[in-house]
Design a protein around this motif. Sequence first.
Motif, PDB file in Angstrom:
ATOM      1  N   GLY A   1       3.443   3.826   5.865  1.00  0.00           N
ATOM      2  CA  GLY A   1       4.014   2.747   5.070  1.00  0.00           C
ATOM      3  C   GLY A   1       4.995   3.250   4.032  1.00  0.00           C
ATOM      4  O   GLY A   1       6.108   2.716   3.885  1.00  0.00           O
ATOM      5  N   THR A   2       4.607   4.303   3.312  1.00  0.00           N
ATOM      6  CA  THR A   2       5.500   4.886   2.305  1.00  0.00           C
ATOM      7  C   THR A   2       6.758   5.452   2.959  1.00  0.00           C
ATOM      8  O   THR A   2       7.877   5.257   2.467  1.00  0.00           O
ATOM      9  CB  THR A   2       4.774   6.000   1.533  1.00  0.00           C
ATOM     10  OG1 THR A   2       3.672   5.432   0.828  1.00  0.00           O
ATOM     11  CG2 THR A   2       5.704   6.664   0.529  1.00  0.00           C
TER      12      THR A   2
ATOM     13  N   PHE B   1       9.632  -6.617   5.789  1.00  0.00           N
ATOM     14  CA  PHE B   1      10.992  -6.958   5.332  1.00  0.00           C
ATOM     15  C   PHE B   1      11.887  -5.735   5.341  1.00  0.00           C
ATOM     16  O   PHE B   1      13.027  -5.778   5.829  1.00  0.00           O
ATOM     17  CB  PHE B   1      10.927  -7.566   3.936  1.00  0.00           C
ATOM     18  CG  PHE B   1      12.270  -7.735   3.275  1.00  0.00           C
ATOM     19  CD1 PHE B   1      13.095  -8.791   3.625  1.00  0.00           C
ATOM     20  CD2 PHE B   1      12.716  -6.824   2.330  1.00  0.00           C
ATOM     21  CE1 PHE B   1      14.344  -8.945   3.038  1.00  0.00           C
ATOM     22  CE2 PHE B   1      13.952  -6.958   1.731  1.00  0.00           C
ATOM     23  CZ  PHE B   1      14.769  -8.033   2.089  1.00  0.00           C
ATOM     24  N   LEU B   2      11.373  -4.614   4.821  1.00  0.00           N
ATOM     25  CA  LEU B   2      12.171  -3.394   4.796  1.00  0.00           C
ATOM     26  C   LEU B   2      12.435  -2.880   6.213  1.00  0.00           C
ATOM     27  O   LEU B   2      13.528  -2.400   6.518  1.00  0.00           O
ATOM     28  CB  LEU B   2      11.462  -2.320   3.967  1.00  0.00           C
ATOM     29  CG  LEU B   2      11.347  -2.601   2.463  1.00  0.00           C
ATOM     30  CD1 LEU B   2      10.476  -1.550   1.793  1.00  0.00           C
ATOM     31  CD2 LEU B   2      12.720  -2.638   1.816  1.00  0.00           C
ATOM     32  N   GLY B   3      11.428  -2.999   7.083  1.00  0.00           N
ATOM     33  CA  GLY B   3      11.605  -2.541   8.450  1.00  0.00           C
ATOM     34  C   GLY B   3      12.604  -3.359   9.241  1.00  0.00           C
ATOM     35  O   GLY B   3      13.248  -2.854  10.171  1.00  0.00           O
ATOM     36  N   LEU B   4      12.769  -4.630   8.882  1.00  0.00           N
ATOM     37  CA  LEU B   4      13.721  -5.507   9.567  1.00  0.00           C
ATOM     38  C   LEU B   4      15.099  -5.485   8.914  1.00  0.00           C
ATOM     39  O   LEU B   4      15.940  -6.322   9.248  1.00  0.00           O
ATOM     40  CB  LEU B   4      13.188  -6.950   9.577  1.00  0.00           C
ATOM     41  CG  LEU B   4      11.943  -7.205  10.441  1.00  0.00           C
ATOM     42  CD1 LEU B   4      11.468  -8.637  10.273  1.00  0.00           C
ATOM     43  CD2 LEU B   4      12.239  -6.903  11.908  1.00  0.00           C
TER      44      LEU B   4
ATOM     45  N   LYS C   1       1.349   0.925  -6.564  1.00  0.00           N
ATOM     46  CA  LYS C   1       0.823  -0.424  -6.416  1.00  0.00           C
ATOM     47  C   LYS C   1       0.310  -0.678  -4.997  1.00  0.00           C
ATOM     48  O   LYS C   1      -0.390  -1.651  -4.737  1.00  0.00           O
ATOM     49  CB  LYS C   1       1.919  -1.443  -6.765  1.00  0.00           C
ATOM     50  CG  LYS C   1       1.490  -2.895  -6.721  1.00  0.00           C
ATOM     51  CD  LYS C   1       2.658  -3.791  -7.116  1.00  0.00           C
ATOM     52  CE  LYS C   1       2.263  -5.269  -6.997  1.00  0.00           C
ATOM     53  NZ  LYS C   1       2.091  -5.679  -5.594  1.00  0.00           N
ATOM     54  N   LYS C   2       0.635   0.214  -4.064  1.00  0.00           N
ATOM     55  CA  LYS C   2       0.266   0.069  -2.653  1.00  0.00           C
ATOM     56  C   LYS C   2       0.837  -1.233  -2.097  1.00  0.00           C
ATOM     57  O   LYS C   2       0.144  -2.249  -1.990  1.00  0.00           O
ATOM     58  CB  LYS C   2      -1.256   0.107  -2.477  1.00  0.00           C
ATOM     59  CG  LYS C   2      -1.868   1.446  -2.876  1.00  0.00           C
ATOM     60  CD  LYS C   2      -3.358   1.483  -2.671  1.00  0.00           C
ATOM     61  CE  LYS C   2      -3.921   2.843  -3.060  1.00  0.00           C
ATOM     62  NZ  LYS C   2      -5.392   2.905  -2.892  1.00  0.00           N
ATOM     63  N   PRO C   3       2.130  -1.223  -1.730  1.00  0.00           N
ATOM     64  CA  PRO C   3       2.823  -2.436  -1.291  1.00  0.00           C
ATOM     65  C   PRO C   3       2.172  -3.083  -0.081  1.00  0.00           C
ATOM     66  O   PRO C   3       1.608  -2.403   0.785  1.00  0.00           O
ATOM     67  CB  PRO C   3       4.234  -1.921  -0.955  1.00  0.00           C
ATOM     68  CG  PRO C   3       4.065  -0.462  -0.731  1.00  0.00           C
ATOM     69  CD  PRO C   3       2.969  -0.024  -1.637  1.00  0.00           C
ATOM     70  N   GLY C   4       2.269  -4.407  -0.021  1.00  0.00           N
ATOM     71  CA  GLY C   4       1.676  -5.164   1.061  1.00  0.00           C
ATOM     72  C   GLY C   4       2.488  -5.096   2.338  1.00  0.00           C
ATOM     73  O   GLY C   4       3.623  -4.617   2.375  1.00  0.00           O
ATOM     74  N   ALA C   5       1.893  -5.643   3.412  1.00  0.00           N
ATOM     75  CA  ALA C   5       2.533  -5.591   4.728  1.00  0.00           C
ATOM     76  C   ALA C   5       3.825  -6.401   4.766  1.00  0.00           C
ATOM     77  O   ALA C   5       4.776  -6.025   5.456  1.00  0.00           O
ATOM     78  CB  ALA C   5       1.562  -6.092   5.787  1.00  0.00           C
TER      79      ALA C   5
END
Length: 455
Positions: free
Chosen positions: A99-100, A182-185, A173-177
């Motif tokens: 994720g990071t 959004f970043l992946g798209l 903060k451990k960002p949510g899915a």
Amino acid sequence: MTFFEVLCSNLFSFSVTVLFFMGVAILLLGPVPCRGKTHSYMVMGVLLAYIVLVSFASTVFYETGMFSWPYSGGEILVQYTQIFGNLLLIKVMYGKTGGTSLAVAAFLLAAYDFGWNLEEVFAPNKFYHLDNPAERQEYLFYEWVAVPLALIFTAWLLRRLEMGKLYRQWERKKPGAAVLVFLGLYPILSQALQELVERFEKMEDYNPVTAIIFLLVIYLIFMYGAREEMHREQIEAQKASLKQQAVYIENLEGLQREVRRFRHDFKNMMSGMYLQAREGDLDAVQSYIQEMTADFDMQVGSQIRLMNQLANIHMAEVKGLFLEKLKEMQKQRISCELEVLKPFAGTAVRGTDLCRCLGILLDNAMEEVQGREEGEIHIMISSQEGCTTFRVKNTLFSSPDFPRIGTLGYSTKGVGRGIGLSNYRKILERYEQALPLTAVQNGYFVQELKVREGS
């Protein structure tokens, strides 16, 4: 222009791009941890393979006309290749989670698109016919001069905006899915927004506003998450402070009770000594005074010294940890000595990581001496110019296998243990300035952590 010439040009251009990616990654995540030659070779191997594969794919796409696909399908494929390469590079360099790594990889691409659009004033036409010598020279100027300058300015701007600090707080903060999706798209969403802008403004040329909008949105996401994390950390700090105050009050009340108890017994003790003094037995008086002093030191003096040493610790997280561990030791009747040579206010290691490391060392020391009357623990903090040293020393009752200390699963306390020191070393791998040392000295097991400050 031949295939080989286009490939060589892409190799140079993408090498500059990857340097930008690495620079921004270091800005976000900090210096790359040094894990030996094998790790360095892995990073270099992934880096070279990444540059060659993307450059080769871009050349093939150009030669076959794939960059002319509808809705910029070819460019989107190349962008996802870059995201995947960035993700792999971040995982190898820093050992980050998926994720990071995805968040950093997508941000790197968005930052690059922003910088790539800054030089629009130098090269408004993004598509060149490389067979034309005039357009080829313009393309080379654009790729080798204008773009690098724009990327340098972008990196400087991100540094001025303290993007690294914001990102690290957002990461904690451990960002949510939803944010990761959004970043992946990003490549697809960016192209969709570009299509909408072109239809709305009836433009055929690329509009740089889309890259600016997306970088601003990502910046706002990081800033919002960072502020939430700062607020949470402030609340946690307040809770820790209240807990410290409660423990302090409890310790002071216990100290007051001991003083009152000693005061109650003091008259009887003095009466016994007075009788011995009248009889002229000076040796008995001296021995009596020594016993009385030892009783005072055992009941009150050790507590006073402990409180004085704790007062030298000005870092709230570390003081809270020591208060909690010292309270546990008192309940388990473990003899402990704390020595803080100079006032300690902080170190280069992040507070949460430092507490995790010290907590592991203290827990291991307590487990080793637990239930043994002759067991002792000595804790020392030394803050000198340029270096801070933390030392936890405990009486040794086992025979550790030094080469295996710190490896996952190894423990002198039985099967299913040995996780603590493995985590301890894994945490410290993030800090080049941190040096852990392990030794056995005069029947004591010594764990020492040295931190070079100001580096």
